[in-house]
Design a protein around this motif. Sequence first.
Motif, PDB file in Angstrom:
ATOM      1  N   ALA A 159       0.833  -1.204   0.000  1.00 22.22           N
ATOM      2  CA  ALA A 159       0.000   0.000   0.000  1.00 22.22           C
ATOM      3  C   ALA A 159       0.864   1.250   0.000  1.00 22.22           C
ATOM      4  O   ALA A 159       0.578   2.225  -0.706  1.00 22.22           O
ATOM      5  CB  ALA A 159      -0.928  -0.013   1.213  1.00 22.22           C
ATOM      6  N   CYS A 160       1.945   1.226   0.783  1.00 23.09           N
ATOM      7  CA  CYS A 160       2.844   2.380   0.833  1.00 23.09           C
ATOM      8  C   CYS A 160       3.461   2.661  -0.530  1.00 23.09           C
ATOM      9  O   CYS A 160       3.510   3.807  -0.982  1.00 23.09           O
ATOM     10  CB  CYS A 160       3.933   2.122   1.869  1.00 23.09           C
ATOM     11  N   ARG A 161       3.921   1.614  -1.206  1.00 22.60           N
ATOM     12  CA  ARG A 161       4.615   1.805  -2.472  1.00 22.60           C
ATOM     13  C   ARG A 161       3.674   2.224  -3.594  1.00 22.60           C
ATOM     14  O   ARG A 161       4.101   2.854  -4.561  1.00 22.60           O
ATOM     15  CB  ARG A 161       5.382   0.526  -2.822  1.00 22.60           C
ATOM     16  N   LEU A 162       2.415   1.880  -3.469  1.00 16.39           N
ATOM     17  CA  LEU A 162       1.443   2.329  -4.457  1.00 16.39           C
ATOM     18  C   LEU A 162       1.198   3.832  -4.368  1.00 16.39           C
ATOM     19  O   LEU A 162       0.817   4.462  -5.358  1.00 16.39           O
ATOM     20  CB  LEU A 162       0.119   1.570  -4.281  1.00 16.39           C
ATOM     21  N   VAL A 163       1.397   4.407  -3.186  1.00 23.84           N
ATOM     22  CA  VAL A 163       1.169   5.854  -3.011  1.00 23.84           C
ATOM     23  C   VAL A 163       2.483   6.600  -2.780  1.00 23.84           C
ATOM     24  O   VAL A 163       2.487   7.721  -2.274  1.00 23.84           O
ATOM     25  CB  VAL A 163       0.193   6.113  -1.835  1.00 23.84           C
TER      26      VAL A 163
END
Length: 415
Positions: free
Chosen positions: A262-266
């Motif tokens: 989730a972090c890397r997607l944003v």
Amino acid sequence: MRPGGNRGWLLRLVIAFGFAQGAVSMARPAVSYRALALGADERAIGVIAGVYALLPLFAAVPLGRRTDHGRCAPLLPVGVVLISGGCVLSGVAGSLWTMALWSGVMGLGHLCFVIGSQSLVARQSAPHEQDRNFGHFTIGASLGQLVGPVAAGALIDGADMTRSSGLALLVAGTGCAMALTTLWGVEHRETAAGSRGGPHGRVPLGRILHTRGVPAGILISLSVLSATDILTAYLPVVGEHRGIAPAVIGVLLSVRAAASIACRLVLTPLLRLLGRTALLCVTCLLAGLLCAGVALPAPVWALGAILAALGFCLGVGQPLSMTTVVQAAPDGARSTALALRLTGNRLGQVAAPAAAGLAAGVAGAAAPFVMLGALLLLSSGVAARSPGGQRRGGGAGVVPPGRGAEAGLRRSSDV
């Protein structure tokens, strides 16, 4: 294929990395459970976890040197074969020392795959795309870390841990071999220009290590990876002490991995909002506090919440440290700089489990997480003191043609 062109190669690489990392993430807790079944204590678990990083510690720089002046794609299938072999042979090993040996083979295979794939991303990405592409690349790792522990937890039976952990390792080895199905296109699309080291001579290691931004990037990467590694290796031990079933431990580890995805997607909007220095500083600070919080005797639901927040914070460090090192490194030495970063990672993976084993033997299974919290807090301070060049609200800057690493460092890297 020109840098910044069609990114189908990146999708195939992410899928292959997902298979390879899934196998490793499945195998690491399975190795710990199998070692426990064979009579290992906390110290022995630390030694076995450290051996995983021992061979890569010595092999990283020579492999990076070779990759700077040759093709990087051939390292990918070699890595897959070594990971698969290490998993399968660990699953049939009947003693702790043979488990440690095959764990080292597994670690060497992972190193080969990671050096080859990171160098490929660096070569095939335009400078302004590197934050994004490295972020997407590390999603493959997080996907593997999401699926692997759940699969291991589902297969490992506490009533017959020796047989079931061996089965989990055999499944991990088979799953890793699936990565070969997506590597064909990646291998054959490496550009001829990107596969050559260029006219540059061999850059001394001292010059690379003294380049502004490289040491800080190495330390941050070491801290983040050590935290992830100790979580994978020692959360099963914490679970045994607290009476948490292996299946639940697998779910908890996957919650952490899902939060990193989730972090890397944003990641791109976060960089635009905060800038690289502030983002690294804040996430390392929060990760240090959360990692120490794992040592608290919290209920399972609270432990899951801590691990979710921790996974989100840890998801920042690896892709940004890759971009930092690549853009700071001198021309003709980017793969070597990535290899030095991986050497730092492996040094942490050797020293951290050994220190964790000593800490666990003296103060209990939760002590390693306090130690890791302190390391992450130190990394937060290093990130805060690092010279910055990226303006708040900006993404990774475009390096003007011919300006090389210095322009990339000034406009694209804060670390």
